[in-house]
Design a protein around this motif. Structure first.
Motif, PDB file in Angstrom:
ATOM      1  N   ASP A 112      39.317  33.456  22.971  1.00 41.23           N
ATOM      2  CA  ASP A 112      38.221  32.487  22.954  1.00 41.23           C
ATOM      3  C   ASP A 112      36.861  33.168  22.879  1.00 41.23           C
ATOM      4  O   ASP A 112      35.872  32.648  23.408  1.00 41.23           O
ATOM      5  CB  ASP A 112      38.282  31.600  24.202  1.00 41.23           C
ATOM      6  N   ALA A 113      36.802  34.315  22.236  1.00 44.04           N
ATOM      7  CA  ALA A 113      35.560  35.101  22.193  1.00 44.04           C
ATOM      8  C   ALA A 113      34.415  34.272  21.620  1.00 44.04           C
ATOM      9  O   ALA A 113      34.511  33.720  20.527  1.00 44.04           O
ATOM     10  CB  ALA A 113      35.774  36.353  21.350  1.00 44.04           C
ATOM     11  N   ARG A 114      33.316  34.199  22.381  1.00 45.63           N
ATOM     12  CA  ARG A 114      32.150  33.423  21.946  1.00 45.63           C
ATOM     13  C   ARG A 114      30.856  34.233  22.011  1.00 45.63           C
ATOM     14  O   ARG A 114      29.814  33.751  21.614  1.00 45.63           O
ATOM     15  CB  ARG A 114      31.979  32.170  22.819  1.00 45.63           C
ATOM     16  N   MET A 115      30.941  35.451  22.540  1.00 46.50           N
ATOM     17  CA  MET A 115      29.716  36.235  22.702  1.00 46.50           C
ATOM     18  C   MET A 115      29.138  36.646  21.354  1.00 46.50           C
ATOM     19  O   MET A 115      29.866  36.799  20.376  1.00 46.50           O
ATOM     20  CB  MET A 115      29.961  37.475  23.568  1.00 46.50           C
ATOM     21  N   ASN A 116      27.828  36.796  21.318  1.00 42.52           N
ATOM     22  CA  ASN A 116      27.140  37.171  20.085  1.00 42.52           C
ATOM     23  C   ASN A 116      26.872  38.670  20.091  1.00 42.52           C
ATOM     24  O   ASN A 116      25.898  39.140  20.677  1.00 42.52           O
ATOM     25  CB  ASN A 116      25.825  36.392  19.966  1.00 42.52           C
ATOM     26  N   LEU A 117      27.769  39.422  19.450  1.00 42.03           N
ATOM     27  CA  LEU A 117      27.627  40.870  19.339  1.00 42.03           C
ATOM     28  C   LEU A 117      27.665  41.233  17.863  1.00 42.03           C
ATOM     29  O   LEU A 117      28.736  41.434  17.287  1.00 42.03           O
ATOM     30  CB  LEU A 117      28.762  41.583  20.092  1.00 42.03           C
ATOM     31  N   PRO A 118      26.511  41.281  17.221  1.00 41.03           N
ATOM     32  CA  PRO A 118      26.455  41.558  15.786  1.00 41.03           C
ATOM     33  C   PRO A 118      27.202  42.844  15.425  1.00 41.03           C
ATOM     34  O   PRO A 118      27.031  43.878  16.070  1.00 41.03           O
ATOM     35  CB  PRO A 118      24.952  41.702  15.506  1.00 41.03           C
ATOM     36  N   GLY A 119      28.063  42.738  14.427  1.00 45.62           N
ATOM     37  CA  GLY A 119      28.790  43.905  13.955  1.00 45.62           C
ATOM     38  C   GLY A 119      30.059  44.216  14.706  1.00 45.62           C
ATOM     39  O   GLY A 119      30.809  45.126  14.321  1.00 45.62           O
ATOM     40  N   ALA A 120      30.328  43.472  15.784  1.00 45.57           N
ATOM     41  CA  ALA A 120      31.519  43.760  16.579  1.00 45.57           C
ATOM     42  C   ALA A 120      32.776  43.272  15.869  1.00 45.57           C
ATOM     43  O   ALA A 120      32.770  42.245  15.184  1.00 45.57           O
ATOM     44  CB  ALA A 120      31.420  43.099  17.946  1.00 45.57           C
ATOM     45  N   ARG A 121      33.842  44.015  16.029  1.00 52.16           N
ATOM     46  CA  ARG A 121      35.146  43.572  15.547  1.00 52.16           C
ATOM     47  C   ARG A 121      35.763  42.671  16.608  1.00 52.16           C
ATOM     48  O   ARG A 121      35.789  43.030  17.788  1.00 52.16           O
ATOM     49  CB  ARG A 121      36.060  44.773  15.304  1.00 52.16           C
ATOM     50  N   VAL A 122      36.237  41.504  16.228  1.00 55.32           N
ATOM     51  CA  VAL A 122      36.790  40.549  17.177  1.00 55.32           C
ATOM     52  C   VAL A 122      38.265  40.322  16.883  1.00 55.32           C
ATOM     53  O   VAL A 122      38.640  39.973  15.752  1.00 55.32           O
ATOM     54  CB  VAL A 122      36.031  39.206  17.145  1.00 55.32           C
ATOM     55  N   ILE A 123      39.098  40.531  17.868  1.00 51.23           N
ATOM     56  CA  ILE A 123      40.528  40.238  17.775  1.00 51.23           C
ATOM     57  C   ILE A 123      40.779  39.023  18.651  1.00 51.23           C
ATOM     58  O   ILE A 123      40.753  39.111  19.886  1.00 51.23           O
ATOM     59  CB  ILE A 123      41.378  41.431  18.246  1.00 51.23           C
ATOM     60  N   ARG A 124      41.004  37.896  18.051  1.00 48.49           N
ATOM     61  CA  ARG A 124      41.160  36.645  18.802  1.00 48.49           C
ATOM     62  C   ARG A 124      42.608  36.472  19.245  1.00 48.49           C
ATOM     63  O   ARG A 124      43.338  35.591  18.780  1.00 48.49           O
ATOM     64  CB  ARG A 124      40.691  35.463  17.954  1.00 48.49           C
ATOM     65  N   LYS A 125      43.001  37.328  20.133  1.00 47.93           N
ATOM     66  CA  LYS A 125      44.344  37.293  20.698  1.00 47.93           C
ATOM     67  C   LYS A 125      44.260  37.580  22.189  1.00 47.93           C
ATOM     68  O   LYS A 125      43.284  38.156  22.666  1.00 47.93           O
ATOM     69  CB  LYS A 125      45.245  38.336  20.022  1.00 47.93           C
ATOM     70  N   ALA A 126      45.294  37.174  22.905  1.00 45.57           N
ATOM     71  CA  ALA A 126      45.371  37.503  24.321  1.00 45.57           C
ATOM     72  C   ALA A 126      45.522  39.014  24.477  1.00 45.57           C
ATOM     73  O   ALA A 126      45.943  39.719  23.557  1.00 45.57           O
ATOM     74  CB  ALA A 126      46.554  36.783  24.960  1.00 45.57           C
ATOM     75  N   ALA A 127      45.178  39.510  25.658  1.00 45.68           N
ATOM     76  CA  ALA A 127      45.158  40.954  25.882  1.00 45.68           C
ATOM     77  C   ALA A 127      46.508  41.612  25.619  1.00 45.68           C
ATOM     78  O   ALA A 127      46.568  42.718  25.077  1.00 45.68           O
ATOM     79  CB  ALA A 127      44.708  41.242  27.315  1.00 45.68           C
ATOM     80  N   SER A 128      47.595  40.964  25.995  1.00 44.24           N
ATOM     81  CA  SER A 128      48.914  41.580  25.835  1.00 44.24           C
ATOM     82  C   SER A 128      49.279  41.808  24.374  1.00 44.24           C
ATOM     83  O   SER A 128      50.123  42.652  24.063  1.00 44.24           O
ATOM     84  CB  SER A 128      49.988  40.717  26.510  1.00 44.24           C
ATOM     85  N   LYS A 129      48.660  41.066  23.477  1.00 42.29           N
ATOM     86  CA  LYS A 129      48.872  41.254  22.038  1.00 42.29           C
ATOM     87  C   LYS A 129      47.718  42.027  21.404  1.00 42.29           C
ATOM     88  O   LYS A 129      47.927  42.935  20.594  1.00 42.29           O
ATOM     89  CB  LYS A 129      49.003  39.895  21.351  1.00 42.29           C
ATOM     90  N   GLY A 130      46.498  41.668  21.762  1.00 39.02           N
ATOM     91  CA  GLY A 130      45.327  42.237  21.106  1.00 39.02           C
ATOM     92  C   GLY A 130      45.038  43.679  21.467  1.00 39.02           C
ATOM     93  O   GLY A 130      44.627  44.473  20.613  1.00 39.02           O
ATOM     94  N   VAL A 131      45.245  44.047  22.731  1.00 35.22           N
ATOM     95  CA  VAL A 131      44.952  45.432  23.126  1.00 35.22           C
ATOM     96  C   VAL A 131      45.928  46.410  22.479  1.00 35.22           C
ATOM     97  O   VAL A 131      45.499  47.425  21.914  1.00 35.22           O
ATOM     98  CB  VAL A 131      44.925  45.588  24.660  1.00 35.22           C
ATOM     99  N   PRO A 132      47.246  46.165  22.511  1.00 31.20           N
ATOM    100  CA  PRO A 132      48.145  47.072  21.790  1.00 31.20           C
ATOM    101  C   PRO A 132      47.812  47.153  20.293  1.00 31.20           C
ATOM    102  O   PRO A 132      47.905  48.237  19.691  1.00 31.20           O
ATOM    103  CB  PRO A 132      49.531  46.460  22.005  1.00 31.20           C
ATOM    104  N   GLU A 133      47.397  46.030  19.690  1.00 35.38           N
ATOM    105  CA  GLU A 133      47.018  46.046  18.286  1.00 35.38           C
ATOM    106  C   GLU A 133      45.814  46.965  18.062  1.00 35.38           C
ATOM    107  O   GLU A 133      45.796  47.767  17.120  1.00 35.38           O
ATOM    108  CB  GLU A 133      46.684  44.626  17.821  1.00 35.38           C
TER     109      GLU A 133
END
Length: 241
Positions: A209-230
């Motif tokens: 549910d990432a909503r923060m405004n961080l220009p240029g950031a890569r966003v992986i819209r997954k839960a930690a158990s999936k997104g962090v290993p990715e």
């Protein structure tokens, strides 16, 4: 998006700083505080998370944190925590967490800075530097410090300073990569940490549910158990580690 520095055949000399919030622990069964159904909908934060609440009713505060500690003890690190340990075996990893649980340590992370303290310890009400590990022991009114004063939960309550903030700023300012996991970055002063990242340092966010405004950031819209290993797998592939 990656930047390579000198490396050895055994360990890359990159410094990855990971900011973690309640989202990484939620998958281990620990309730978040601010989301729908979170702890702040179940209790009044003024009663259990402020110095004034402690003064009014220390027994209520002790009971709240004892129950939370039992929940932490029953929880287990998930694949998100474990992926960070895998990464630590290949490069320098510093975890700066807003969480008061010990799941990062139990997963095997060696360098964990708790911004808001840890529920697994008590500290003296008169000397914040006198701390005591609790483990499975409950915090009771009979537990006192060396001076005979009561012990309170070693957590940072609303309205209190964040002693670890200076160290956190130092770590973030020396990061070669910043990874934000399970944090909305809406809570200050922790949210201000991203301002101390050096220009050009890659920032990645893992949060469904990432909503923060961080220009240029890569966003992986997954839960930690999936997104962090990715993210970790992509990092290792980029550096062949």
């Amino acid at each position: 998006m990656w930047r390579r520095r000198t490396s050895s055949p055994f360990q890359l000399s990159e410094h990855v700083v990971v900011l973690t919030g309640a989202g990484i622990s939620a998958e281990s069964g620990l309730s978040t505080f601010r989301d729908a159904g979170g702890l702040w909908e179940q209790v009044d934060l003024e009663d259990v998370a402020t110095p004034e609440g402690w003064e009014r009713n220390p027994e209520l505060v002790r009971d709240f944190y004892n129950q939370r500690r039992q929940q932490v003890l029953a929880a287990r690190p998930n694949a998100g925590h474990e992926a960070l340990v895998t990464l630590e075996n290949r490069c320098q990893v510093s975890v700066v967490t807003q969480n008061v649980d010990d799941l990062h340590e139990r997963a095997g992370s060696s360098h964990v800075l708790h911004l808001h303290g840890t529920i697994m310890e008590a500290r003296s009400v008169v000397d914040p530097d006198e701390k005591m590990p609790l483990g499975e022991q409950d915090l009771t009114q009979n537990l006192t410090c060396s001076g005979g004063h009561p012990m309170r939960p070693n957590v940072v309550w609303f309205g209190e300073p964040v002693p670890a903030m200076e160290r956190a700023v130092e770590l973030v300012s020396r990061a070669d990569h910043l990874l934000v996991v399970g944090s909305s970055l809406n809570v200050y002063p922790a949210a201000s940490l991203v301002q101390f990242v050096e220009p050009g340092v890659p920032i990645s966010v893992v949060d469904p549910d990432a909503r923060m405004n961080l220009p240029g950031a890569r966003v992986i819209r997954k839960a930690a158990s999936k997104g962090v290993p990715e993210w970790v797998n992509g990092f290792r592939a980029a550096f062949s580690i």
